[in-house]
Design a protein around this motif. Structure first.
Motif, PDB file in Angstrom:
ATOM      1  N   ALA A 113       0.836  -1.201   0.000  1.00 52.09           N
ATOM      2  CA  ALA A 113       0.000   0.000   0.000  1.00 52.09           C
ATOM      3  C   ALA A 113       0.873   1.253   0.000  1.00 52.09           C
ATOM      4  O   ALA A 113       0.599   2.218  -0.737  1.00 52.09           O
ATOM      5  CB  ALA A 113      -0.935  -0.010   1.202  1.00 52.09           C
ATOM      6  N   TYR A 114       1.902   1.257   0.824  1.00 52.44           N
ATOM      7  CA  TYR A 114       2.817   2.399   0.858  1.00 52.44           C
ATOM      8  C   TYR A 114       3.495   2.584  -0.497  1.00 52.44           C
ATOM      9  O   TYR A 114       3.618   3.710  -0.993  1.00 52.44           O
ATOM     10  CB  TYR A 114       3.858   2.178   1.960  1.00 52.44           C
ATOM     11  N   ALA A 157       2.385   1.709  -3.438  1.00 51.94           N
ATOM     12  CA  ALA A 157       1.417   2.184  -4.431  1.00 51.94           C
ATOM     13  C   ALA A 157       1.041   3.642  -4.214  1.00 51.94           C
ATOM     14  O   ALA A 157       0.880   4.407  -5.180  1.00 51.94           O
ATOM     15  CB  ALA A 157       0.167   1.306  -4.383  1.00 51.94           C
ATOM     16  N   GLU A 158       0.915   4.042  -2.948  1.00 53.17           N
ATOM     17  CA  GLU A 158       0.404   5.380  -2.648  1.00 53.17           C
ATOM     18  C   GLU A 158       1.498   6.453  -2.602  1.00 53.17           C
ATOM     19  O   GLU A 158       1.270   7.598  -3.029  1.00 53.17           O
ATOM     20  CB  GLU A 158      -0.338   5.364  -1.309  1.00 53.17           C
ATOM     21  N   SER A 159       2.678   6.086  -2.101  1.00 52.65           N
ATOM     22  CA  SER A 159       3.695   7.110  -1.845  1.00 52.65           C
ATOM     23  C   SER A 159       4.937   6.996  -2.711  1.00 52.65           C
ATOM     24  O   SER A 159       5.684   7.973  -2.839  1.00 52.65           O
ATOM     25  CB  SER A 159       4.122   7.062  -0.363  1.00 52.65           C
ATOM     26  N   ILE A 160       5.200   5.818  -3.284  1.00 59.67           N
ATOM     27  CA  ILE A 160       6.436   5.628  -4.046  1.00 59.67           C
ATOM     28  C   ILE A 160       6.172   5.597  -5.552  1.00 59.67           C
ATOM     29  O   ILE A 160       6.778   6.353  -6.309  1.00 59.67           O
ATOM     30  CB  ILE A 160       7.154   4.341  -3.596  1.00 59.67           C
ATOM     31  N   ALA A 161       5.260   4.748  -6.000  1.00 58.09           N
ATOM     32  CA  ALA A 161       5.014   4.618  -7.434  1.00 58.09           C
ATOM     33  C   ALA A 161       4.723   5.961  -8.109  1.00 58.09           C
ATOM     34  O   ALA A 161       5.257   6.248  -9.189  1.00 58.09           O
ATOM     35  CB  ALA A 161       3.883   3.622  -7.687  1.00 58.09           C
ATOM     36  N   PRO A 162       3.899   6.839  -7.502  1.00 58.20           N
ATOM     37  CA  PRO A 162       3.647   8.132  -8.157  1.00 58.20           C
ATOM     38  C   PRO A 162       4.884   9.019  -8.257  1.00 58.20           C
ATOM     39  O   PRO A 162       4.922   9.941  -9.084  1.00 58.20           O
ATOM     40  CB  PRO A 162       2.594   8.785  -7.246  1.00 58.20           C
ATOM     41  N   ARG A 163       5.890   8.773  -7.447  1.00 65.17           N
ATOM     42  CA  ARG A 163       7.113   9.580  -7.465  1.00 65.17           C
ATOM     43  C   ARG A 163       8.153   9.048  -8.449  1.00 65.17           C
ATOM     44  O   ARG A 163       9.146   9.731  -8.719  1.00 65.17           O
ATOM     45  CB  ARG A 163       7.742   9.630  -6.066  1.00 65.17           C
TER      46      ARG A 163
END
Length: 367
Positions: A220-221, A223-229
């Motif tokens: 979840a982390y 997908a939410e905080s790393i992949a978009p970056r």
């Protein structure tokens, strides 16, 4: 000596390591066996068979389960594995039992064993482990992996010894120069408390690409905080085998370490320095005991601008000095020497500690 080591069960004690605890356990068991000790490692089923494994359960990681009640299933699977083991150890013949797990049962049941027990505290206090420490306080010799970790436990109990972690320096050889196309590196378990999102933001502020490696332990982390970056200047390379990881670290201009909690020791810091790679890290937990001005720069916790400034400062540091720092402060030989001395003292019995100013006096055995 005949030594039993009780491992953490959530992940296999095998490469590629899920984290620092698994690597530490593997290194300790392997080193003790190479020194001629009869070592049995009680671990999960897929662990490295070369370590003298007696498997006591399959991995209890929840990563591959989708059941709503998986937390309870994993809890009871692990609980019964340790309960079965501790009951079995009551009739086994060992000179010393080293509890390297994070579970409460080896602590609370240590008093039922004939052999002396050592417990290494790899984390700050948390509810289950603190409960085990309180209930089993007089039954196990408590070792902290850093003075910072010992200090975090002081409101719960006194720690008997401080033995800093170490790494096999040969596995992380010196790279005298970073690669020509400069990049930064971050590696480790990808979970919120490791702060990868802050490392990406700081690298982008500095204007250098960041290469990332490690297991996605919190999907979840990720997908939410790393992949978009992620983009061309921040790339995720996956969970690398050791050889590829060491090459990646050695080629980097600076390694980033960004804990959002009180990191007990910082094995990734030791590994980077062994490769000659300077470190930019948050000033947290045990990290300041390793990183000084000769090998890196420390930033204010959770502060991206401060971390960016630390990266710029670390870019100017001599790589040979980083390797010297690792050799002086992070060598696994010193760590294993310290554990051997402790084992022998405990096997000889309480009288061997009689000259010390109190059982709870912390012994810097690695000095």
């Amino acid at each position: 000596m005949k030594i039993a080591i009780i491992a953490h069960l959530k992940y296999a004690i095998a490469e590629p390591f899920a984290g620092g605890l698994e690597m530490h356990t593997h290194l300790l068991a392997k080193s003790l066996r190479e020194r001629g000790h009869d070592v049995t490692l009680f671990a999960s089923l897929a662990s490295d068979p070369a370590l003298g494994i007696e498997a006591i359960c399959e991995e209890t990681s929840l990563l591959e389960t989708g059941l709503a009640e998986a937390g309870n299933v994993a809890f009871f699977r692990e609980h019964h594995a340790y309960l079965r083991l501790m009951t079995d150890l009551q009739s086994r013949s060992f000179d010393i039992i080293h509890n390297n797990s994070l579970h409460y049962l080896p602590l609370t049941m240590a008093a039922t064993l004939r052999a002396p027990t050592v417990t290494t505290l790899h984390t700050p206090p948390f509810c289950w482990l603190e409960s085990g420490v309180r209930l089993g306080r007089n039954s196990s010799h408590l070792v902290a992996v850093s003075q910072a970790t010992a200090d975090l436990w002081q409101d719960v109990t006194g720690v008997d010894s401080v033995i800093p972690n170490g790494i096999d320096l040969d596995l992380f050889p010196l790279s005298p120069q970073a690669v020509a196309d400069r990049y930064l590196v971050w590696y480790g378990r990808i979970v919120p408390e490791k702060g990868l999102h802050l490392a990406i933001d700081a690298a982008r502020t500095v204007g250098l690409p960041l290469k990332i490696a490690g297991p996605r332990s919190n999907l979840a982390y990720f997908a939410e905080s790393i992949a978009p970056r992620l983009s061309d200047d921040a790339t995720y390379l996956g969970h690398l085998a050791h050889r590829d990881l060491a090459k990646l670290i050695g080629g980097a201009s600076v390694a980033l370490c960004t804990p959002c909690w009180e990191e007990p020791y910082g094995l990734v810091v030791a590994e980077a320095l062994s490769c000659g790679t300077p470190v930019a890290a948050f000033r947290r937990g045990g990290i300041p005991a390793i990183v000084d001005e000769t090998c890196g720069d420390l930033a204010e916790p959770d502060d991206v601008a401060s971390l960016a400034a630390a990266i710029r400062a670390a870019l100017t540091i001599n790589r040979a000095a980083c390797r010297r720092r690792a050799e002086e402060h992070c060598n696994a030989h010193r760590m294993v020497d310290s554990y051997e001395r402790l084992y022998r003292r405990l096997v000889r019995g309480p009288a061997d500690f009689a000259q010390q100013p109190g059982r709870r006096a912390a012994m810097a055995l690695s000095a």
